[in-house]
Scaffold this motif. Structure first.
Motif, PDB file in Angstrom:
ATOM      1  N   THR A 195      -6.412  -9.481  -7.961  1.00 33.84           N
ATOM      2  CA  THR A 195      -7.421  -7.968  -8.406  1.00 33.84           C
ATOM      3  C   THR A 195      -5.967  -7.356  -8.757  1.00 33.84           C
ATOM      4  O   THR A 195      -4.638  -7.261  -7.763  1.00 33.84           O
TER       5      THR A 195
ATOM      6  N   ARG B 252      -5.696   5.687  -5.485  1.00 35.62           N
ATOM      7  CA  ARG B 252      -6.798   6.781  -5.484  1.00 35.62           C
ATOM      8  C   ARG B 252      -6.219   7.784  -6.031  1.00 35.62           C
ATOM      9  O   ARG B 252      -5.259   8.593  -5.949  1.00 35.62           O
TER      10      ARG B 252
ATOM     11  N   PRO C 193       0.883  -1.124   0.019  1.00 32.23           N
ATOM     12  CA  PRO C 193       0.224   0.095   0.084  1.00 32.23           C
ATOM     13  C   PRO C 193       1.017   1.710   0.266  1.00 32.23           C
ATOM     14  O   PRO C 193       0.331   2.740  -1.015  1.00 32.23           O
TER      15      PRO C 193
ATOM     16  N   TYR D  69      -4.838  -3.367  -8.022  1.00 32.42           N
ATOM     17  CA  TYR D  69      -5.096  -2.419  -7.141  1.00 32.42           C
ATOM     18  C   TYR D  69      -3.831  -0.956  -7.670  1.00 32.42           C
ATOM     19  O   TYR D  69      -2.810  -1.265  -8.367  1.00 32.42           O
ATOM     20  N   THR D  70      -4.109   0.207  -7.347  1.00 33.69           N
ATOM     21  CA  THR D  70      -3.762   1.904  -8.128  1.00 33.69           C
ATOM     22  C   THR D  70      -4.188   2.483  -6.643  1.00 33.69           C
ATOM     23  O   THR D  70      -5.001   1.730  -5.739  1.00 33.69           O
TER      24      THR D  70
ATOM     25  N   LEU E 276      -6.594   3.168  -1.343  1.00 29.40           N
ATOM     26  CA  LEU E 276      -5.755   2.577  -3.233  1.00 29.40           C
ATOM     27  C   LEU E 276      -6.995   1.164  -3.175  1.00 29.40           C
ATOM     28  O   LEU E 276      -8.673   2.089  -2.567  1.00 29.40           O
ATOM     29  N   SER E 277      -7.374   2.084  -4.781  1.00 24.44           N
ATOM     30  CA  SER E 277      -9.248   1.293  -5.720  1.00 24.44           C
ATOM     31  C   SER E 277      -7.947  -0.356  -5.863  1.00 24.44           C
ATOM     32  O   SER E 277      -7.337  -0.127  -6.474  1.00 24.44           O
ATOM     33  N   ARG E 278      -8.979  -0.532  -6.088  1.00 26.72           N
ATOM     34  CA  ARG E 278      -9.155  -1.762  -6.473  1.00 26.72           C
ATOM     35  C   ARG E 278     -10.230  -2.499  -7.467  1.00 26.72           C
ATOM     36  O   ARG E 278     -10.669  -1.750  -7.566  1.00 26.72           O
TER      37      ARG E 278
END
Length: 300
Positions: free
Chosen positions: A272, A277, A137, A274-275, A159-161
């Protein structure tokens, strides 16, 4: 002018909350650290609250900051959707991206992402990083890596999932295994074999959990740290391994191993992307996330 200033203060607050670092927030905003510190001072004065204090892991939000974050996060999201609609990334020139992958991801997902990236941006370069689940993260929110593709859940509001696909499991043995010679061995047959399992935070703990559930744990012969090791161990032994199905299809083409259906039901795992947000995610990173989605999402 006042409205613009207020919006910048809100953006500063949200980034400080998510990144827990003045340095990281300044990098994301493209300003100096003193500018962020000045903005935080303005926020503290305007809101009458300390908002953040320094802790061993970075900035720690106050109870008032915890209360303010959800509505301000929503306001930033809505504003960024409006702004991003008018912002385009041009992939025609030299550009560099970074992605975090497990050893399985490097074998199975990386070639697909590279093919899609090369088709869209022939001059792009890609840096691959090994995943450390504990630090992932922070690596994303601080901009050290653009995206991470993994099955362990990264539970962070920063985070964006984006779910990509689910993956089941199969058994794998040497191509000339003396006993498991057919495609549907029984549970009794599997229980008599010795097994190789992967320990650690790979996100595929379902394999050894199944062995424990079905009473096979005493027959674990070898414990390794990486799934990529399994075909090398299996091909020259009589051991059996439980492996993710997509990876099994890949290694069968390059190793003298064979796969078969498992008699034990094992819950599929979700992979998944993740990036970080927005705010903080650039137009280029949003574009790269779409490359990953196109390359990997909902593949059979």
């Amino acid at each position: 002018m006042a409205a613009e200033f207020d919006f910048n203060l809100i953006r500063t607050f949200v980034l400080l909350y998510e990144m827990r670092s003045v340095t990281a927030a300044a990098d994301a905003l493209g300003v100096s650290q003193p500018t962020v510190s000045y903005g935080l001072g303005k926020l503290r004065k305007r809101l009458g609250d300390e908002l953040f204090v320094r802790g061993p892991g970075g900035l720690v939000p106050s109870s008032e900051a915890e209360r303010l974050y959800p509505p301000l996060r929503t306001a930033i999201d809505q504003m960024d959707v409006t702004i991003s609609a008018a912002t385009e990334f041009d992939p025609s020139g030299p550009v560099s991206f970074s992605i975090g992958l497990s050893d399985l991801g490097e074998v199975n997902s990386l070639p697909l992402v590279l093919a899609e990236l090369s088709a869209r941006a022939p001059a792009a370069t890609l840096q691959v990083h090994a995943i450390d689940i504990e630090t992932a993260p922070d690596e994303l929110t601080r901009g050290k890596v653009d995206a991470i593709v993994t099955s362990p859940v990264l539970d962070s509001v920063r985070l964006s999932r984006m779910p990509l696909f689910t993956e089941g499991y199969v058994g794998m043995v040497a191509a000339d295994h003396p006993r498991l010679r057919h495609d549907n061995p029984t549970a009794a047959e599997l229980r008599t074999e010795r097994h190789v399992v992967v320990d650690g935070t790979s996100g595929h703990a379902a394999a050894w959990q199944a062995l424990r559930r079905y009473g096979v744990e005493p027959d674990i012969a070898v414990r390794v740290t990486r799934f990529a090791t399994l075909p090398y161990v299996v091909q020259d032994s009589e051991f059996m391994a439980i492996v993710p199905e997509r990876v099994a299809h890949t290694v069968v083409r390059s190793h003298p191993v064979r796969t078969f259906a498992l008699a034990w039901p094992i819950q599929p795992v979700e992979v998944t992307a993740y990036t970080r947000r927005t705010p903080g995610r650039s137009a280029a990173q949003t574009w790269f996330l779409d490359v990953i989605r196109t390359a990997l999402q909902d593949l059979p």
